[in-house]
Design a protein around this motif. Sequence first.
Motif, PDB file in Angstrom:
ATOM      1  N   THR A  44     -36.337 -29.754 -50.420  1.00 22.44           N
ATOM      2  CA  THR A  44     -36.092 -30.031 -49.008  1.00 22.44           C
ATOM      3  C   THR A  44     -36.261 -28.729 -48.241  1.00 22.44           C
ATOM      4  O   THR A  44     -35.679 -27.711 -48.606  1.00 22.44           O
ATOM      5  N   VAL A  48     -40.583 -33.979 -47.984  1.00 21.40           N
ATOM      6  CA  VAL A  48     -39.897 -32.717 -48.302  1.00 21.40           C
ATOM      7  C   VAL A  48     -39.205 -32.091 -47.096  1.00 21.40           C
ATOM      8  O   VAL A  48     -38.457 -31.124 -47.255  1.00 21.40           O
ATOM      9  N   ASP A 108     -38.885 -32.301 -55.963  1.00 15.85           N
ATOM     10  CA  ASP A 108     -37.492 -32.382 -55.542  1.00 15.85           C
ATOM     11  C   ASP A 108     -37.204 -31.126 -54.724  1.00 15.85           C
ATOM     12  O   ASP A 108     -36.805 -30.090 -55.261  1.00 15.85           O
TER      13      ASP A 108
END
Length: 183
Positions: free
Chosen positions: A61, A87, A59
């Motif tokens: 970015t 990502v 999880d």
Amino acid sequence: MLEVGCGPGAFLAALAAQHPDVEFLGIDVDPNMIVYAVDRHSNDNVTYKLLDLGTEVPDLTVDFAYTIDVLHRVRSVDRLAAGIRAVLRDGATWLAIEPNLFHPYVYWSQARMRRAGHDEDHFRPWRAEPALRAAGFDVADRSFRFFFPGWVERVPRVVAWLEPLLERFRPFGGSVVYRLQAR
């Protein structure tokens, strides 16, 4: 910033030292490399994690990712590219640097390593580029760099001016450098 295949972490640590206002994450599939990187190069703005983006997606970015000599070593470029795409935010950049199969020194060097039993193969753009596009990347730029091998620490000034001219031609750049944009 994300380095995929950070190895012992020195390159990422050097970048992090130059940009203390940026968060850096280095990932690798080799636990020994991560242990080494954590022991030697951890800092306030750099983190190292054991992670294989070809099989798991965290999880996370990021705005920018890079790989250096990674794609020619993975078994599934399409899975790794999909993991990197997962990502990266839309419009983000992935810089991928790979050995140029068409450079004679690189070709001979990699063939020699393969014969010696190392898990080394040639980077084949005609196989990788469709996988990169299928994963959601556009090839924004492809160039050839590094006419002289990396072990040449100082290029004589007399021929240094020649290197950028030669690199315009595919067989003369030791590396192929991709700037990939996430769609």
